[in-house]
Motif scaffolding. Structure first.
Motif, PDB file in Angstrom:
ATOM      1  N   ASP B 268      36.055  64.602   2.183  1.00 56.26           N
ATOM      2  CA  ASP B 268      36.008  63.495   2.124  1.00 56.26           C
ATOM      3  C   ASP B 268      35.569  62.934   3.067  1.00 56.26           C
ATOM      4  OD1 ASP B 268      36.624  60.247   1.994  1.00 56.26           O
ATOM      5  OD2 ASP B 268      38.247  60.818   1.926  1.00 56.26           O
ATOM      6  N   GLU B 269      33.909  62.256   2.552  1.00 56.96           N
ATOM      7  CA  GLU B 269      33.083  62.007   3.581  1.00 56.96           C
ATOM      8  C   GLU B 269      33.624  60.244   4.654  1.00 56.96           C
ATOM      9  OE1 GLU B 269      28.984  63.186   2.799  1.00 56.96           O
ATOM     10  OE2 GLU B 269      28.220  61.301   2.311  1.00 56.96           O
ATOM     11  N   GLN B 270      33.522  59.695   3.967  1.00 52.82           N
ATOM     12  CA  GLN B 270      33.689  58.707   4.283  1.00 52.82           C
ATOM     13  C   GLN B 270      34.999  58.806   5.064  1.00 52.82           C
ATOM     14  OE1 GLN B 270      31.667  55.464   4.009  1.00 52.82           O
ATOM     15  NE2 GLN B 270      30.865  56.915   3.063  1.00 52.82           N
ATOM     16  N   ALA B 271      35.503  58.977   5.476  1.00 58.21           N
ATOM     17  CA  ALA B 271      36.846  59.360   5.820  1.00 58.21           C
ATOM     18  C   ALA B 271      35.999  60.273   7.409  1.00 58.21           C
ATOM     19  CB  ALA B 271      38.048  60.476   5.571  1.00 58.21           C
ATOM     20  N   TRP B 272      35.567  61.533   7.422  1.00 55.54           N
ATOM     21  CA  TRP B 272      34.562  63.021   7.905  1.00 55.54           C
ATOM     22  C   TRP B 272      34.120  61.591   8.958  1.00 55.54           C
ATOM     23  CZ3 TRP B 272      29.603  63.238   8.826  1.00 55.54           C
ATOM     24  CH2 TRP B 272      29.141  64.524  10.017  1.00 55.54           C
ATOM     25  N   LEU B 273      32.992  59.685   8.599  1.00 55.36           N
ATOM     26  CA  LEU B 273      32.959  59.642   8.690  1.00 55.36           C
ATOM     27  C   LEU B 273      33.802  58.176   9.598  1.00 55.36           C
ATOM     28  CD1 LEU B 273      29.565  58.405   6.401  1.00 55.36           C
ATOM     29  CD2 LEU B 273      29.552  59.013   8.741  1.00 55.36           C
ATOM     30  N   ALA B 274      34.606  58.336   8.473  1.00 58.12           N
ATOM     31  CA  ALA B 274      35.432  57.121  10.173  1.00 58.12           C
ATOM     32  C   ALA B 274      36.088  57.260  11.198  1.00 58.12           C
ATOM     33  CB  ALA B 274      36.450  56.941   9.058  1.00 58.12           C
ATOM     34  N   GLY B 275      36.220  58.767  11.181  1.00 57.12           N
ATOM     35  CA  GLY B 275      37.213  60.004  12.032  1.00 57.12           C
ATOM     36  C   GLY B 275      36.205  60.247  13.410  1.00 57.12           C
ATOM     37  N   PRO B 276      36.343  60.974  13.698  1.00 58.01           N
ATOM     38  CA  PRO B 276      36.035  61.077  15.452  1.00 58.01           C
ATOM     39  C   PRO B 276      34.017  61.247  15.194  1.00 58.01           C
ATOM     40  CG  PRO B 276      37.082  63.594  14.813  1.00 58.01           C
ATOM     41  CD  PRO B 276      37.111  62.223  13.716  1.00 58.01           C
ATOM     42  N   ALA B 277      33.243  61.219  14.278  1.00 62.06           N
ATOM     43  CA  ALA B 277      32.009  60.877  13.703  1.00 62.06           C
ATOM     44  C   ALA B 277      32.091  59.608  13.648  1.00 62.06           C
ATOM     45  CB  ALA B 277      31.574  61.106  12.849  1.00 62.06           C
ATOM     46  N   ALA B 278      32.586  58.725  13.772  1.00 61.52           N
ATOM     47  CA  ALA B 278      32.237  57.400  14.050  1.00 61.52           C
ATOM     48  C   ALA B 278      31.175  56.631  13.437  1.00 61.52           C
ATOM     49  CB  ALA B 278      33.129  57.006  15.334  1.00 61.52           C
ATOM     50  N   SER B 279      30.698  57.297  12.918  1.00 66.37           N
ATOM     51  CA  SER B 279      29.150  57.456  12.736  1.00 66.37           C
ATOM     52  C   SER B 279      29.166  55.545  11.511  1.00 66.37           C
ATOM     53  CB  SER B 279      28.525  58.476  12.166  1.00 66.37           C
ATOM     54  OG  SER B 279      27.442  58.496  13.304  1.00 66.37           O
ATOM     55  N   ARG B 280      28.081  55.286  11.439  1.00 65.68           N
ATOM     56  CA  ARG B 280      27.935  54.313  10.165  1.00 65.68           C
ATOM     57  C   ARG B 280      27.179  54.735   9.025  1.00 65.68           C
ATOM     58  NH1 ARG B 280      26.612  52.212  14.681  1.00 65.68           N
ATOM     59  NH2 ARG B 280      28.066  50.217  15.735  1.00 65.68           N
ATOM     60  N   ALA B 281      26.968  55.951   8.950  1.00 70.93           N
ATOM     61  CA  ALA B 281      26.002  56.679   8.005  1.00 70.93           C
ATOM     62  C   ALA B 281      25.473  57.920   7.717  1.00 70.93           C
ATOM     63  CB  ALA B 281      24.173  55.474   7.617  1.00 70.93           C
ATOM     64  N   THR B 282      25.372  58.600   6.665  1.00 70.38           N
ATOM     65  CA  THR B 282      25.479  59.724   6.763  1.00 70.38           C
ATOM     66  C   THR B 282      23.604  60.217   7.184  1.00 70.38           C
ATOM     67  OG1 THR B 282      25.030  60.579   4.110  1.00 70.38           O
ATOM     68  CG2 THR B 282      27.353  60.518   5.688  1.00 70.38           C
ATOM     69  N   TYR B 283      22.760  61.707   7.327  1.00 68.78           N
ATOM     70  CA  TYR B 283      21.672  61.218   7.969  1.00 68.78           C
ATOM     71  C   TYR B 283      21.383  63.112   6.960  1.00 68.78           C
ATOM     72  CZ  TYR B 283      17.704  61.728  10.510  1.00 68.78           C
ATOM     73  OH  TYR B 283      16.290  62.249  11.014  1.00 68.78           O
ATOM     74  N   GLY B 284      19.956  63.614   7.268  1.00 72.61           N
ATOM     75  CA  GLY B 284      20.260  64.710   6.978  1.00 72.61           C
ATOM     76  C   GLY B 284      19.054  65.107   6.419  1.00 72.61           C
ATOM     77  N   GLU B 285      18.606  66.653   6.300  1.00 74.59           N
ATOM     78  CA  GLU B 285      17.961  66.808   5.338  1.00 74.59           C
ATOM     79  C   GLU B 285      18.164  67.005   4.130  1.00 74.59           C
ATOM     80  OE1 GLU B 285      17.528  71.369   6.120  1.00 74.59           O
ATOM     81  OE2 GLU B 285      15.449  71.829   4.761  1.00 74.59           O
ATOM     82  N   ALA B 286      16.657  66.669   3.292  1.00 71.80           N
ATOM     83  CA  ALA B 286      16.834  65.977   2.307  1.00 71.80           C
ATOM     84  C   ALA B 286      17.091  67.080   0.909  1.00 71.80           C
ATOM     85  CB  ALA B 286      15.797  66.016   1.182  1.00 71.80           C
ATOM     86  N   GLY B 287      18.684  67.224   0.061  1.00 69.34           N
ATOM     87  CA  GLY B 287      18.460  67.984  -0.660  1.00 69.34           C
ATOM     88  C   GLY B 287      20.027  68.598  -0.266  1.00 69.34           C
ATOM     89  N   PHE B 288      20.502  68.128   0.825  1.00 68.36           N
ATOM     90  CA  PHE B 288      21.745  69.316   0.807  1.00 68.36           C
ATOM     91  C   PHE B 288      22.789  68.358   1.522  1.00 68.36           C
ATOM     92  CE2 PHE B 288      18.514  71.542   2.550  1.00 68.36           C
ATOM     93  CZ  PHE B 288      18.524  73.047   1.326  1.00 68.36           C
ATOM     94  N   SER B 289      23.806  68.456   1.464  1.00 64.66           N
ATOM     95  CA  SER B 289      25.202  68.127   1.271  1.00 64.66           C
ATOM     96  C   SER B 289      25.596  67.678   2.974  1.00 64.66           C
ATOM     97  CB  SER B 289      26.602  68.716   1.155  1.00 64.66           C
ATOM     98  OG  SER B 289      26.717  69.979   1.117  1.00 64.66           O
ATOM     99  N   THR B 290      26.186  66.914   3.284  1.00 63.07           N
ATOM    100  CA  THR B 290      26.640  67.108   4.458  1.00 63.07           C
ATOM    101  C   THR B 290      27.474  68.296   4.925  1.00 63.07           C
ATOM    102  OG1 THR B 290      27.405  65.052   4.890  1.00 63.07           O
ATOM    103  CG2 THR B 290      28.487  65.786   6.579  1.00 63.07           C
ATOM    104  N   LEU B 291      28.098  68.920   4.733  1.00 61.61           N
ATOM    105  CA  LEU B 291      28.621  70.148   4.549  1.00 61.61           C
ATOM    106  C   LEU B 291      27.890  71.346   4.714  1.00 61.61           C
ATOM    107  CD1 LEU B 291      32.003  70.828   3.458  1.00 61.61           C
ATOM    108  CD2 LEU B 291      31.362  70.136   5.292  1.00 61.61           C
ATOM    109  N   GLU B 292      27.014  71.229   4.310  1.00 55.82           N
ATOM    110  CA  GLU B 292      25.894  72.336   3.935  1.00 55.82           C
ATOM    111  C   GLU B 292      25.007  71.983   5.653  1.00 55.82           C
ATOM    112  OE1 GLU B 292      24.681  73.212  -0.425  1.00 55.82           O
ATOM    113  OE2 GLU B 292      23.878  71.597   0.197  1.00 55.82           O
ATOM    114  N   ARG B 293      24.413  71.049   5.726  1.00 62.24           N
ATOM    115  CA  ARG B 293      24.036  70.499   7.140  1.00 62.24           C
ATOM    116  C   ARG B 293      24.364  70.890   7.988  1.00 62.24           C
ATOM    117  NH1 ARG B 293      22.468  64.099   4.647  1.00 62.24           N
ATOM    118  NH2 ARG B 293      20.947  64.112   3.423  1.00 62.24           N
ATOM    119  N   THR B 294      25.865  70.480   8.546  1.00 63.52           N
ATOM    120  CA  THR B 294      26.494  70.531   9.067  1.00 63.52           C
ATOM    121  C   THR B 294      26.603  72.413   9.602  1.00 63.52           C
ATOM    122  OG1 THR B 294      28.258  70.696   8.807  1.00 63.52           O
ATOM    123  CG2 THR B 294      27.411  68.741   9.534  1.00 63.52           C
ATOM    124  N   GLY B 295      26.559  72.700   8.559  1.00 66.79           N
ATOM    125  CA  GLY B 295      26.881  74.601   8.501  1.00 66.79           C
ATOM    126  C   GLY B 295      25.702  74.956   8.098  1.00 66.79           C
ATOM    127  N   ALA B 296      25.152  74.671   7.165  1.00 73.17           N
ATOM    128  CA  ALA B 296      24.208  76.274   6.641  1.00 73.17           C
ATOM    129  C   ALA B 296      22.285  75.581   6.649  1.00 73.17           C
ATOM    130  CB  ALA B 296      24.637  76.094   5.106  1.00 73.17           C
TER     131      ALA B 296
END
Ligand SMILES: [Zn+2]
Ligand SMILES: [Zn+2]
Lengths: 462, 462
Positions: B268-296
């Motif tokens: 749940d990306e919104q829950a993840w952003l609201a959790g310990p990340a406490a970030s206002r938006a996702t960000y990262g390498e185009a073409g990859f999901s947040t789980l892919e960006r952080t893991g792969a």
């Protein structure tokens, strides 16, 4: 033309022994002693009115020698009697507050903190006034000469504007003669025609609420340090121009004549780079020379930047915040109060999603100022400098100061145009260890002042 | 299947009361006490070999329970008995070293520092071993089970590689089971298949020899802070890709199957952003999901940046130096030792005229590691987890860890493939106040371990 050179030497020797460092509260009694010493020296010179003006900080000295002619112009000399700190003391060849005479390639030098900035520049006016009276055979000067010598210039002149406002009537004048600058080289008579203004700003970018572990979050949430780097990288375009919309709107363009005049100023770029700049290359706005870049063009400079983990070793975080301190040097007719809104709008427009930006711009700032090259007073100054250097007024070059001082306050509060007459040299190491003055430059300064009072006295500026 | 749940609860309660904070030297006796407690608990469980292995820092615990079958595979469980500091203590609802049971929406929880990271993960193996023996009716496990539980993981495992080297023969094994991770959600059986590696770097840029006055020099000499901003802004392209030439050369591309498997992990990306990340938006390498960006996917992150004047108020300087600390998260088959030369060459090529660059990359770094999804051992793990969750092996999802630990050392020194079996959850607040473990997850972990020993025992891995 000059007698009383021994008096100048003796005066400077005594005054320079007083460590009037305004930035260090421990030296406050010395700054007060410096003011008292100057007041006494002005009385000795013959000024009929000499007063010490207290401020919430260090005291200023005011003096006035009225001309006998009731309609004579009034000139106000501005200078300062406080000096920079001496850090690091170990780099001084001679103790900073034991003035030492050194024979240099261009003539005798005097080494001491304040030797030129600004006690030397103030002291030559005492000699200049005597020379003026002696040369014209007058009892009173051809213009009413006022002096305002403040004691907080090296601390940012925090009480200067209020002092000007308080004593507005006493300070009324037709022209302000700023004696806190210099000339291009020992053999190059020149006059400063402009000083840059200044606006400060601080940018804070906020990303995650707390520093995050970069293993779990890195690459998936915005990093404020990345955003700050992108923002600051975009502050200049590939031509070295500041990208804030509207930033150049009020910049008075350099005329062909001004550029031609500036190009005549001798300037050894390699020597400049090897000198206090100690830089490996020049850099800056495309299409402008180094002298134009530092004197006649506005700039945006990052003065400090910080954020995240900066201690020893490594800490793999996505930091919560990033910060930068910026300053903008301004040229006529930019206004410091325009910079804050321009910067704020630009940051808002350029900050990436997920980053919150705050732009703080302290009130105030320093307005740029520039002299009218064709005014009658400027004509008098060029003739006076020409005579002091035994040359024609047309041989006096124009230079520009890159820095910013309280000069704009003088223009704003007194409503009088500025002239600059100073005896410093770019090689005088002001604000650095081993500050010096070239004594023949002081003599030239005194002569130029003597001529200036006569030249201005022949005019009716009101 | 599980008996002895009360033993697990009692054991955890006792162990979690020992504040084995390895980062704080004041707690060194507690870390030693934690090792002694664990050794005694292992003996009580029946391990015939239990030893405390000293290091120049905190001690590790080694245990071995040989299988009666001489040719049985050997499994080595890795975990750690030290814990993170508790700062800030005022944010803890229950005292961090007084384990407190709380009934939560997903079942009973135990709150304490170390509840899951990593004492809970180690403790379920004691229960798992008993369950394995009870379920199979054996006196010795179906595989030889070794445990290596270190005491410095939360301090960067500074002596771990040397410890592995020293005891290489004792630690010989066919498979390493890392128990320091977790699963995607309480009802989602999953197995970690990769951990990212890490390379650190520090960049220093030097411009003028000393801080320069921006009035005299600003806009005409290169400013190292500008150069640093430009450099760091150019470290990613507009697709969020790292621009170091060669950086992606050795990256094992994500196969369609792996992407499909990762996409099945509930997130749940919104829950993840609201959790310990406490970030206002996702960000990262185009073409990859947040789980892919952080893991792969590999990343470059600026962890810290500093230079120039950073105190109160403003100082209008062109600073002499600018600094940045960077870290790179790596994925298989990147090598940490490649990053330094890549970064150095890129900085040299991109630094502007007049700026001198120095790139420091500490030796070492952490290699990324990844499991072979199709290996026989992985098959055994999936079957074991499936049985523990009463589901099919094909329902066990694959996840990836974004962080980096000493796992790569295990692969390098022992030459055995890695499996990950952990009972943590993304919501367990590891390294934060109010760390907890969901007790049913520990029971599942114990069951999975019991099944895993049986499944592996049926194989001949050599
Ligand atoms: Zn000055
Ligand atoms: Zn851990």
């Amino acid at each position: 033309m000059l007698d009383h050179l021994d008096d100048l030497h003796a005066d400077l020797d005594a005054w320079l022994r007083i460590p009037s460092i305004s930035a260090d509260p421990a030296y406050a009694p010395e700054v007060a002693r410096s003011a008292a010493w100057l007041a006494e020296a002005l009385r000795r010179t013959g000024f009929p009115v000499v007063e010490i003006w207290p401020t919430p900080g260090a005291p200023a000295v005011f003096a006035e020698w009225p001309s006998a002619e009731a309609d004579a112009p009034i000139a106000l000399v501005y200078g300062h009697h406080d000096v920079q700190p001496v850090d690091p003391p170990e780099l001084w060849v001679h103790p900073p507050f034991e003035p030492t005479r050194v024979d240099g390639p261009d003539g005798p030098e005097l080494h001491a903190r304040g030797a030129i900035d600004d006690k030397g520049n103030v002291a030559f006016h005492l000699l200049g006034m005597r020379a003026h009276l002696a040369a014209t055979g007058r009892d009173t000067p051809a213009v009413t000469v006022k002096l305002l010598i403040e004691g907080e210039e090296e601390s940012g002149s925090p009480h200067f504007a209020a002092l000007l406002e308080q004593h507005k009537d006493r300070l009324a004048c037709d022209v302000v003669v700023v004696s806190d600058t210099g000339m291009a080289a020992p053999d190059v008579p020149s006059a400063v025609t402009a000083m840059r203004g200044l606006a400060d700003a601080e940018i804070t970018l906020r990303g995650p609420a707390v520093d995050l572990h970069s293993g779990s979050f890195g690459g998936a949430v915005p990093n404020p340090l990345h955003a700050l780097a992108e923002l600051l990288a975009a502050l200049h375009d590939d031509q070295g121009r500041v990208t804030l919309p509207g930033f150049y709107d009020k910049v008075r363009p350099l005329s062909d004549r001004e550029r031609e005049l500036m190009s005549r100023v001798p300037f050894d770029e390699q020597a400049w780079l090897a000198g206090p700049a100690a830089s490996r290359a020049t850099y800056g706005e495309a299409g402008f020379s180094t002298l134009e870049r530092t004197g006649a063009r506005p700039t945006a400079e990052v003065n400090g930047m910080w954020g995240g983990y900066t201690g020893p070793g490594h800490k793999t975080i996505v930091p919560a915040e990033a910060h930068a301190k910026l300053s903008f040097r301004l040229v006529a007719d930019q206004r410091p109060e325009d910079v804050g809104p321009q910067l704020r709008a630009w940051v808002e427009a350029n900050v990436p999603a997920g980053i919150e930006a705050e732009v703080h711009t302290p009130p105030g700032g320093v307005a740029p100022c520039a002299s009218d090259l064709d005014s009658p007073a400027m004509g008098a100054l060029l003739r006076a400098i020409g005579q002091a250097f035994d040359t024609e007024p047309g041989d006096v070059l124009f230079t520009r100061e890159g820095g910013s001082g309280p000069e704009a306050d003088l223009v704003e509060h007194l409503g009088a145009p500025l002239l600059f007459l100073g005896a410093g040299l770019p090689t005088d190491r002001i604000h650095s260890p081993n500050e010096r003055v070239l004594l023949p430059m002081l003599y030239r300064g005194a002569e130029a002042a003597a001529h200036l009072w006569r030249e201005l006295g022949a005019m009716r500026l009101r």
